[in-house]
Write an enzyme that holds these catalytic residues in place. Structure first.
Site, mmCIF file in Angstrom:
data_model
loop_
_atom_site.group_PDB
_atom_site.id
_atom_site.type_symbol
_atom_site.label_atom_id
_atom_site.label_comp_id
_atom_site.label_asym_id
_atom_site.label_seq_id
_atom_site.Cartn_x
_atom_site.Cartn_y
_atom_site.Cartn_z
ATOM 1 N N THR A 13 0.834 -1.218 0.000
ATOM 2 C CA THR A 13 0.000 0.000 0.000
ATOM 3 C C THR A 13 0.863 1.260 0.000
ATOM 4 O O THR A 13 0.741 2.123 -0.869
ATOM 5 C CB THR A 13 -0.926 -0.004 1.237
ATOM 6 O OG1 THR A 13 -1.674 -1.208 1.227
ATOM 7 C CG2 THR A 13 -1.871 1.170 1.232
ATOM 8 N N VAL A 14 1.771 1.363 0.985
ATOM 9 C CA VAL A 14 2.555 2.600 1.115
ATOM 10 C C VAL A 14 3.671 2.643 0.068
ATOM 11 O O VAL A 14 3.943 3.703 -0.524
ATOM 12 C CB VAL A 14 3.131 2.733 2.545
ATOM 13 C CG1 VAL A 14 3.907 4.035 2.687
ATOM 14 C CG2 VAL A 14 2.004 2.693 3.574
ATOM 15 N N ALA A 43 12.772 -3.735 -4.020
ATOM 16 C CA ALA A 43 12.635 -5.113 -3.546
ATOM 17 C C ALA A 43 11.173 -5.350 -3.211
ATOM 18 O O ALA A 43 10.578 -4.610 -2.407
ATOM 19 C CB ALA A 43 13.484 -5.337 -2.301
ATOM 20 N N GLU A 129 8.905 10.483 9.320
ATOM 21 C CA GLU A 129 7.679 11.296 9.412
ATOM 22 C C GLU A 129 6.420 10.454 9.227
ATOM 23 O O GLU A 129 5.408 10.658 9.911
ATOM 24 C CB GLU A 129 7.724 12.398 8.345
ATOM 25 C CG GLU A 129 6.531 13.305 8.321
ATOM 26 C CD GLU A 129 6.392 14.141 9.587
ATOM 27 O OE1 GLU A 129 7.194 15.038 9.816
ATOM 28 O OE2 GLU A 129 5.449 13.872 10.367
ATOM 29 N N GLY A 134 0.299 9.245 9.629
ATOM 30 C CA GLY A 134 0.279 9.197 8.165
ATOM 31 C C GLY A 134 0.755 10.470 7.504
ATOM 32 O O GLY A 134 1.918 10.846 7.620
ATOM 33 N N ILE A 136 0.051 13.624 8.069
ATOM 34 C CA ILE A 136 0.183 14.868 8.839
ATOM 35 C C ILE A 136 1.662 15.062 9.203
ATOM 36 O O ILE A 136 2.274 14.162 9.771
ATOM 37 C CB ILE A 136 -0.624 14.807 10.165
ATOM 38 C CG1 ILE A 136 -2.083 14.432 9.906
ATOM 39 C CG2 ILE A 136 -0.512 16.110 10.928
ATOM 40 C CD1 ILE A 136 -2.890 14.226 11.193
ATOM 41 N N GLY A 187 -7.220 -0.904 3.253
ATOM 42 C CA GLY A 187 -5.760 -0.774 3.413
ATOM 43 C C GLY A 187 -5.364 0.098 4.597
ATOM 44 O O GLY A 187 -4.231 0.560 4.682
ATOM 45 N N LYS A 205 3.148 5.039 18.100
ATOM 46 C CA LYS A 205 3.210 6.427 17.622
ATOM 47 C C LYS A 205 3.363 7.404 18.786
ATOM 48 O O LYS A 205 4.132 8.369 18.716
ATOM 49 C CB LYS A 205 1.949 6.742 16.822
ATOM 50 C CG LYS A 205 1.851 5.923 15.534
ATOM 51 C CD LYS A 205 0.450 5.971 14.947
ATOM 52 C CE LYS A 205 0.355 5.182 13.655
ATOM 53 N NZ LYS A 205 -1.033 4.967 13.203
ATOM 54 N N GLY A 302 -3.478 5.138 4.632
ATOM 55 C CA GLY A 302 -3.816 5.110 3.210
ATOM 56 C C GLY A 302 -2.579 5.338 2.359
ATOM 57 O O GLY A 302 -1.581 5.901 2.821
HETATM 58 N N1 HSE Z 1 -3.099 1.040 10.912
HETATM 59 C C1 HSE Z 1 -2.730 2.398 10.985
HETATM 60 C C2 HSE Z 1 -3.990 3.212 11.261
HETATM 61 C C3 HSE Z 1 -2.099 2.814 9.690
HETATM 62 O O1 HSE Z 1 -5.091 2.692 11.111
HETATM 63 O O2 HSE Z 1 -3.869 4.358 11.630
HETATM 64 C C4 HSE Z 1 -1.286 4.063 9.802
HETATM 65 O O3 HSE Z 1 -0.262 3.962 10.720
#
Ligand code: HSE
Length: 436
Positions: A13-14, A43, A129, A134, A136, A187, A205, A302
């Protein structure tokens, strides 16, 4: 100037979002940076369609160590997640003199000290970051934008999946498990979704935010962590009747007794801006002594929102190529020799107001008996709500809001109330913060 070369670990996803944003916005990025960024080596496992990679002359491998050992690569971008392999790859990249960008909060929160020591020794940057909230830019805000301040506290909705679930429960009365499945399909959820619903992801976090705010070591194992899996639709509704919203918050605060570091569901007054942050959105409220409160809002998960943070880190890191370590912002925002050893407080010593819900026998005197327990523990009650019994039932829901009380004191009072024959089962407790 020659293009900076990026090696990408992971094209999920990322990783996919990062490749898309880097390619789509390459001209815009060049204008800002005065230099191009090229992904030269990726990779990833089982990529069926390689058209885009081929068109951009990107080499693809299934062996991530080929990327971290590639002499051409300047910056390794780790987006595979997890602990062990990610740590080995990041440490190898650092040993090879490469800068690292990662979105891996679990890695930074748990192995950050070792990774940062290695980075300092090798004079490379580790940028993270995307690990918190995410898209922000909260790391940059706390570490650089608010550097003039003594940060007093931070409270954040920092798990999008959890916020999405609570929002859907409140607005649509939807079932917990069904909403979680949708978050996974979109996702948002972690590979192990218990990390989202049990608060582990938010604790990773918050651990990082607390270090940046207070100049303390990363101490994930000291973070009090409680998820949203025990929140019921009834709690969400009763909180609403009392003028509150239930949000899953990460809270860190510096006090005279140490630093609070805690993640748990929290009632907050519905008139607060942060109480109205819904769906997968994240928001972080930071209180600084000079600036006062500041609020940062945006998509916390996302593909492209997270890629926005990853690519910003790549851009910053390209600017550091060839620059001496003395010109870098310290990795945790404080000079390493100035890091503080202020202890993290035990949750037992933390003071908060509380929401309590219990199932009480519907007969005269029960409320008075329960109130008496709180009075004996010197706990003031702020509000009492008694619900009508459901037809035919002999039990009623009794909801109490207390004023601020230490955790150990409320625990003792709850244990006493639970011992009454008139109280069925356990008392549900959700902490309450006014955030003013
Ligand atoms: N699983 C995390 C969330 C993804 O839902 O915030 C972002 O870190």
């Amino acid at each position: 100037m020659e293009a900076a070369k990026v090696g990408l670990l992971g094209l999920g996803t990322v990783g996919g979002g990062t490749a898309t944003v880097l390619l789509r916005n390459r001209e815009q990025i060049h204008k800002r940076l005065g230099r191009s960024i090229e992904i030269t080596h990726v990779a990833a496992l089982g990529i069926a369609d390689q058209t885009l990679l081929d068109a951009n002359k990107v080499r693809l491998t299934e062996d991530a160590f080929e990327v971290v050992n590639d002499p051409e690569v300047d910056i390794v971008v780790e987006l595979i997640g997890g602990y062990t392999l990610a740590k080995d790859l990041v440490l190898k990249a650092i040993e090879n003199g490469k800068h690292v960008v990662t979105a891996n909060k679990a890695l930074i929160a748990t192995h950050g000290p070792e990774i940062m020591r290695a980075a300092m020794k090798n004079g490379v940057n580790v940028a993270y970051e995307a690990a918190v909230a995410g898209g922000i830019p909260i790391i940059k805000a706390v570490r650089e934008g608010l550097a003039a301040n003594r940060i007093q506290w931070i409270a954040g909705i920092i798990n999008g999946t959890g916020n999405f679930i609570l929002t859907e429960m409140r607005d649509k009365g939807r079932d917990f498990a069904e909403v979680l499945k949708e978050a996974q399909a979109l996702g948002y959820a972690e590979a192990d979704p218990t990390f989202d619903v049990e608060g582990v992801d938010a604790a990773h976090k918050l651990t990082i935010l607390a270090s940046l705010a207070f100049g303390i070591e990363l101490q994930f194992n000291k973070c009090y962590t409680e998820g949203i899996s025990k929140i019921t639709t009834e709690d969400v509704n009763y909180a609403g009747e009392l003028g509150y919203r239930i949000k899953h918050l990460g809270i860190t605060r510096i006090t005279d007794h140490g630093i609070e570091l805690r993640v748990h569901p929290t009632l907050i007054p519905e008139k607060r801006l942060i109480a109205n942050v819904d769906g997968v959105m994240n928001a972080v409220l930071v209180q600084g002594d000079a600036v006062g409160p500041t609020l940062y809002y945006g998509a916390g998960a996302g593909a492209e929102p997270t890629a926005s943070a990853v690519v910003a880190d790549i851009i910053d890191t390209v600017r550091l190529i060839g620059i001496g370590a003395e010109y870098k912002v310290p990795l945790l925002g404080y000079a390493p020799e100035a890091m503080s050893d202020i202890p993290i407080m035990s949750i037992e010593d933390v003071e908060t107001a509380c929401y309590l819900r219990m199932n009480a026998l519907d007969k005269p005197g029960v409320l008075a008996e329960v109130s008496e327990v709180f009075a004996q523990h010197n706990i003031s009650l702020e509000a009492v709500l008694q619900k009508e019994p459901v037809e035919g039932a002999d039990k009623v829901h009794l909801v109490l809001l207390t004023q601020k009380v230490t955790e150990s004191n409320i625990n003792a009072a709850i244990a006493e109330v639970e011992s009454f024959d008139e109280i069925e089962g356990s008392v549900a407790r959700i902490r309450l913060e006014h955030l003013d």
